[in-house]
Design an enzyme around this catalytic site. Structure first.
Site, PDB file in Angstrom:
ATOM      1  N   GLY A 187      44.579  39.306  38.073  1.00  0.00           N
ATOM      2  CA  GLY A 187      44.963  39.760  39.407  1.00  0.00           C
ATOM      3  C   GLY A 187      43.867  39.455  40.417  1.00  0.00           C
ATOM      4  O   GLY A 187      43.143  38.458  40.312  1.00  0.00           O
ATOM      5  N   SER A 188      43.705  40.355  41.374  1.00  0.00           N
ATOM      6  CA  SER A 188      42.816  40.089  42.514  1.00  0.00           C
ATOM      7  C   SER A 188      41.331  40.093  42.167  1.00  0.00           C
ATOM      8  O   SER A 188      40.511  39.764  43.018  1.00  0.00           O
ATOM      9  CB  SER A 188      43.074  41.129  43.607  1.00  0.00           C
ATOM     10  OG  SER A 188      44.394  41.017  44.073  1.00  0.00           O
ATOM     11  N   THR A 189      40.967  40.474  40.926  1.00  0.00           N
ATOM     12  CA  THR A 189      39.540  40.501  40.579  1.00  0.00           C
ATOM     13  C   THR A 189      38.902  39.120  40.661  1.00  0.00           C
ATOM     14  O   THR A 189      37.689  39.016  40.813  1.00  0.00           O
ATOM     15  CB  THR A 189      39.312  41.060  39.166  1.00  0.00           C
ATOM     16  OG1 THR A 189      40.018  40.250  38.218  1.00  0.00           O
ATOM     17  CG2 THR A 189      39.772  42.505  39.073  1.00  0.00           C
TER      18      THR A 189
END
Length: 311
Positions: free
Chosen positions: A26-28
């Protein structure tokens, strides 16, 4: 009976998720994708993108959503990391193209084992034309590049891989092999012999100013007015830098997403990530936490990271 209860538990409690569990990041990974934009010369820190709430590939009718309905307006890289603005990273990934994207992200260890001194580590998946051709025998499509830009699609990382990549970034791009054993000892009375732990190569970051920009964005996650993790740094004696992530298990275009944005439903559907390092101005420790049923990253996984940093 206790052991069989463990082995037969549907939660798979003996499964080493840190080493073997694979999940979309995801956004990590957005900070590292932003770094790729700067390092490849595709972006300057001040370059902006207009977030309207939906991103379209030119000439296509399918839209790719921002987290924020209606968008957040014009953002640069620091703001895009702070608020986790999908449109910035959709467009950046599309402009880079999958080949350049994969080559850069691969340098940070995605798509292969980290080489830690433990058995059974998973390699994960770094989205690439080659991986898809070898595993699915299909061509690569532009829409797959777009969603790779927010850590979705074919992406699969272990918590160890993600922690290793964030630690490598935190250390100004200098890679070290992760490992458990720091010293050996022949007999109990003998003096422990520390194992050499040299860097495994020079810094992966060519321009130190690029590190500064991404680090600033990751600090704004915790201290910015719009930061996705803005409560987590309160009362901590050092500067923190971090990034939240929510690894989704189904498409944002589905009715289930539109009709069920309540937390109980999403907790069963989403995995929550939070990654961080501290002190942000002289990093010494990096942490990645994953909750398999966690709804949103910062709210669910963030406090776990804070407790680890406190300790």
């Amino acid at each position: 009976p206790d052991y069989s209860a463990l082995t037969n538990n549907p939660d798979k409690r003996l499964y080493n998720r840190a080493l073997r569990g694979v999940y979309p990041p995801g956004s990590t990974v957005k900070p590292l994708i932003g770094l790729a934009g700067l390092e490849t010369g595709m972006r300057k820190p001040g370059d902006t993108v207009l977030s309207t709430g939906v991103f379209y590939i030119p000439g296509q009718s399918r839209g790719y959503r921002d987290d924020q309905r209606g968008g957040v307006g014009t953002v640069n890289l620091v703001q895009a990391i702070e608020m986790s603005v999908n449109t910035y990273f959709y467009k950046l990934a599309m402009d880079m193209g999958i080949d350049r994207f994969s080559a850069f992200m691969g340098k940070f260890g995605f798509g292969r084992p980290t080489g830690i001194d433990l058995l059974g580590e998973s390699a994960g998946v770094l989205p690439s034309r080659e991986w898809k051709a070898a595993n699915l025998h299909q061509p690569w499509y532009p829409g797959e590049t777009v969603i790779a830009g927010i850590g979705q699609g074919f992406w699969a990382v272990t918590p160890l891989q993600l922690a290793h990549a964030i630690a490598t970034f935190a250390g100004h791009g200098i890679p070290y092999a992760p490992r458990l054993v720091m010293a050996t000892q022949g007999v109990a009375s003998a003096k422990p012999q520390p194992l050499a732990n040299p860097p495994s190569g020079p810094s992966l970051i060519r321009n130190p100013a690029d590190w500064d920009v991404v680090n600033q964005g990751m600090q704004m996650v915790l201290y910015g007015d719009q930061g996705t993790g803005r409560k987590l740094g309160i009362g901590f004696p050092y500067l923190m830098a971090g990034k939240s992530g929510t690894a989704e298990r189904y498409s944002r275009t589905s009715d289930a997403y539109n009709n069920n944005r309540n937390t109980a439903y999403l907790a069963s559907r989403h995995r929550a990530w939070f990654v961080a390092y501290a002190p942000a101005d002289n990093p010494q420790i990096a942490v990645a936490a994953l909750l398999e049923s966690g709804a949103w990253g910062a709210e669910a996984a963030g406090p776990i990271v804070r407790k680890i940093l406190d300790a």
